[in-house]
Each structure stands twice: as structure tokens, then as C-alpha cells.
Design an enzyme around this catalytic site. Structure first.
Site, PDB file in Angstrom:
ATOM      1  N   ASN A  97       0.839  -1.218   0.000  1.00  0.00           N
ATOM      2  CA  ASN A  97       0.000   0.000   0.000  1.00  0.00           C
ATOM      3  C   ASN A  97       0.867   1.257   0.000  1.00  0.00           C
ATOM      4  OD1 ASN A  97      -3.051  -0.482   0.125  1.00  0.00           O
ATOM      5  ND2 ASN A  97      -2.224  -2.049   1.513  1.00  0.00           N
ATOM      6  N   HIS A 108      -8.309  -0.867   5.538  1.00  0.00           N
ATOM      7  CA  HIS A 108      -8.678  -2.172   6.106  1.00  0.00           C
ATOM      8  C   HIS A 108      -9.179  -3.073   4.971  1.00  0.00           C
ATOM      9  CE1 HIS A 108      -9.819  -5.023   9.178  1.00  0.00           C
ATOM     10  NE2 HIS A 108     -10.929  -5.223   8.486  1.00  0.00           N
ATOM     11  N   LEU A 129      -2.905   2.256  17.970  1.00  0.00           N
ATOM     12  CA  LEU A 129      -2.283   3.514  18.397  1.00  0.00           C
ATOM     13  C   LEU A 129      -2.767   3.944  19.780  1.00  0.00           C
ATOM     14  CD1 LEU A 129      -2.420   5.444  15.025  1.00  0.00           C
ATOM     15  CD2 LEU A 129      -0.339   4.826  16.287  1.00  0.00           C
ATOM     16  N   ARG A 188       2.656   2.588  26.826  1.00  0.00           N
ATOM     17  CA  ARG A 188       1.981   2.992  25.580  1.00  0.00           C
ATOM     18  C   ARG A 188       1.852   4.508  25.474  1.00  0.00           C
ATOM     19  NH1 ARG A 188      -1.043   0.527  22.188  1.00  0.00           N
ATOM     20  NH2 ARG A 188      -2.926   1.755  22.495  1.00  0.00           N
ATOM     21  N   ASP A 247     -11.123   0.029  14.208  1.00  0.00           N
ATOM     22  CA  ASP A 247     -11.845   0.043  12.916  1.00  0.00           C
ATOM     23  C   ASP A 247     -13.233   0.677  13.024  1.00  0.00           C
ATOM     24  OD1 ASP A 247      -9.660  -1.332  11.819  1.00  0.00           O
ATOM     25  OD2 ASP A 247     -10.585  -3.284  12.135  1.00  0.00           O
TER      26      ASP A 247
HETATM   27  C1  GAR Z   1      -3.156  -4.844   3.783  1.00  0.00           C
HETATM   28  O1  GAR Z   1      -4.007  -5.803   3.222  1.00  0.00           O
HETATM   29  C2  GAR Z   1      -3.916  -3.946   4.735  1.00  0.00           C
HETATM   30  O2  GAR Z   1      -5.211  -3.663   4.311  1.00  0.00           O
HETATM   31  C3  GAR Z   1      -3.935  -4.806   5.978  1.00  0.00           C
HETATM   32  O3  GAR Z   1      -2.637  -5.350   6.041  1.00  0.00           O
HETATM   33  C4  GAR Z   1      -2.131  -5.511   4.708  1.00  0.00           C
HETATM   34  C5  GAR Z   1      -0.781  -4.851   4.624  1.00  0.00           C
HETATM   35  O4  GAR Z   1      -0.179  -5.065   3.370  1.00  0.00           O
HETATM   36  N1  GAR Z   1      -4.271  -4.041   7.145  1.00  0.00           N
HETATM   37  C6  GAR Z   1      -5.000  -4.514   8.130  1.00  0.00           C
HETATM   38  O5  GAR Z   1      -5.415  -5.651   8.178  1.00  0.00           O
HETATM   39  C7  GAR Z   1      -5.304  -3.500   9.237  1.00  0.00           C
HETATM   40  N2  GAR Z   1      -6.339  -3.999  10.090  1.00  0.00           N
HETATM   41  P1  GAR Z   1       0.993  -4.146   2.835  1.00  0.00           P
HETATM   42  O6  GAR Z   1       2.061  -4.068   3.929  1.00  0.00           O
HETATM   43  O7  GAR Z   1       1.498  -4.888   1.627  1.00  0.00           O
HETATM   44  O8  GAR Z   1       0.427  -2.792   2.491  1.00  0.00           O
END
Ligand code: GAR
Length: 200
Positions: free
Chosen positions: A14, A110, A94, A66, A151
Site C-alpha cells: 500500500n 482495512h 495507536l 503505551r 476500525d
Molecule cells: C493490507 O491488506 C492492509 O489492508 C492490511 O494489512 C495488509 C498490509 O499489506 N491491514 C489490516 O489488516 C489492518 N487492520 P501491505 O504491507 O502490503 O500494504
């Protein structure tokens, strides 16, 4: 120019989609100021370095608690003039003081259509395993603002993706990334950058 920090934990596809959108001119008025990972060996850090973007590893475990971690991260990003924090596969919840410090200026991608398959314990491949287990025919991705819940923040953008016969969690994850995540994350950032340049 809206300065963004991208927070990552893993592969960083991403992050790559944001970099590519800026490079191709489809995402404008935005610069990636900093990439922050909680894991030293996250491949996302290598992607940042390859593109000459400042990157660092900031681990929650290196701070007393934290709250100290949240304060450090917030101060650090404010010093860099960050106007938007993008969680792109960032798997740390966070701290509340960080969310307060950047209220309304943190977004997350997400890999499902929230509220389905979201909240505590739903991340990465687990989301797609749960979707296949339930037998849904349509899934997708969501970009939302981050609040103090998991979320639960206001939804900015969603895109649906069909589940196909024979899908494995890995195959479905790849399709959701390609057809939804890598598309709507840069689009959502563009929407916020446009508002920013209008002085809102
Ligand atoms: C992605 O699919 C993102 O949507 C998910 O982790 C992956 C990271 O991929 N995030 C979550 O599940 C957050 N709850 P990436 O490191 O290749 O971007």
C-alpha cells in the site's frame, strides 16, 4: 503541500501504491515525509529507502509504556510538519494520546467492507480467512478515519471485490489489494489533500 507520514508493519504494497500514484502524477499536492515501521525487518522500509524517503523503526517496546510511545511518536511527527498520518498495514493499535494529537488526521486501510470482518483480531490474512469461512460472495476494502476504537472511525471510501470459486485466503487477499486497496487509498489521500489545499 500536504506532508504525510506512512506507518507500516509489513510488505508495504500500500505504501508502494502511494509512491507510484505520486510518481505517475495521479496523486498531487502530497509528499511522503517519513515512513515509520514498528518492525526493523519490514520490507516497507526497504521500499522507502529505494525511493529516497526518510524511514525509521520506532518500537513501542523501546518506550516505558503505551502513553510514552504515543507521546514520542506524536512529537516526532509534529516536528516533521506532518498533516496526515496514513496507516498502511500498520498492526499496532495507536495509543489514545496519539489519536488525540492527530484527531481527524489519521486514516487507515482495512481489507474488508467495514463493519464486516473488522475490529479486534481482524488483520491481514485473517480477514480473508474469515470472509471465506463465512462464505460471503462480495468483500472489499475500506479507508476510514481512525478514532479510539478498533476500525470504528468514520468511513471515507469503500470498494467491493467479488469472491471467486476456488479462492484461497492468499488469492483473495491479492485480488482485494489489486482491485480495491491500491485504488482507494491514494484516492482517499487525494480527497484529503484537496481539502487541505482549500484551507479546510
Ligand atoms: C493490507 O491488506 C492492509 O489492508 C492490511 O494489512 C495488509 C498490509 O499489506 N491491514 C489490516 O489488516 C489492518 N487492520 P501491505 O504491507 O502490503 O500494504
Amino acid at each position: 503541500m500536504l506532508k504525510i507520514a506512512v506507518l507500516v508493519s509489513g510488505g508495504g504494497t500500500n505504501l508502494q501504491a502511494i509512491i507510484d500514484a505520486i510518481d505517475s502524477g495521479s496523486l498531487t499536492g502530497v509528499s511522503i515525509e517519513l515512513v515509520v515501521s514498528n518492525r526493523e525487518n519490514a520490507y516497507a522500509l526497504t521500499r522507502a529507502k529505494e525511493h529516497g524517503i526518510d524511514s525509521e523503526c520506532i518500537k513501542p517496546s523501546d518506550h516505558a509504556d503505551r502513553s510514552a510511545y504515543g507521546q514520542y511518536l506524536a512529537d516526532h511527527l509534529k516536528e516533521r510538519g506532518i498533516g496526515l498520518v496514513v496507516l498502511a498495514g500498520f498492526l499496532v493499535v495507536l495509543p489514545e494520546n496519539f489519536v488525540d494529537a492527530f484527531e481527524g488526521r489519521i486514516i487507515n486501510i482495512h481489507p474488508s467492507l467495514i463493519p464486516s470482518f473488522s475490529g479486534d483480531g481482524f488483520y491481514g490474512l485473517k480477514v480473508h480467512e474469515a470472509a471465506l469461512e463465512r462464505g460471503v460472495k462480495v468483500t472489499g476494502a475500506t479507508v476510514h478515519f481512525v478514532d479510539k476504537g478498533c476500525d470504528t472511525g468514520p468511513i471515507i471510501m469503500q470498494k467491493a471485490v467479488y469472491v471467486e470459486p476456488g479462492d484461497t485466503p492468499e488469492i483473495l487477499q491479492k485480488r482485494v489489494m489489486e482491485q480495491a486497496e491500491w485504488v482507494i487509498l491514494p484516492q482517499a489521500i487525494q480527497m484529503i489533500a484537496n481539502r487541505h489545499s482549500d484551507g479546510q
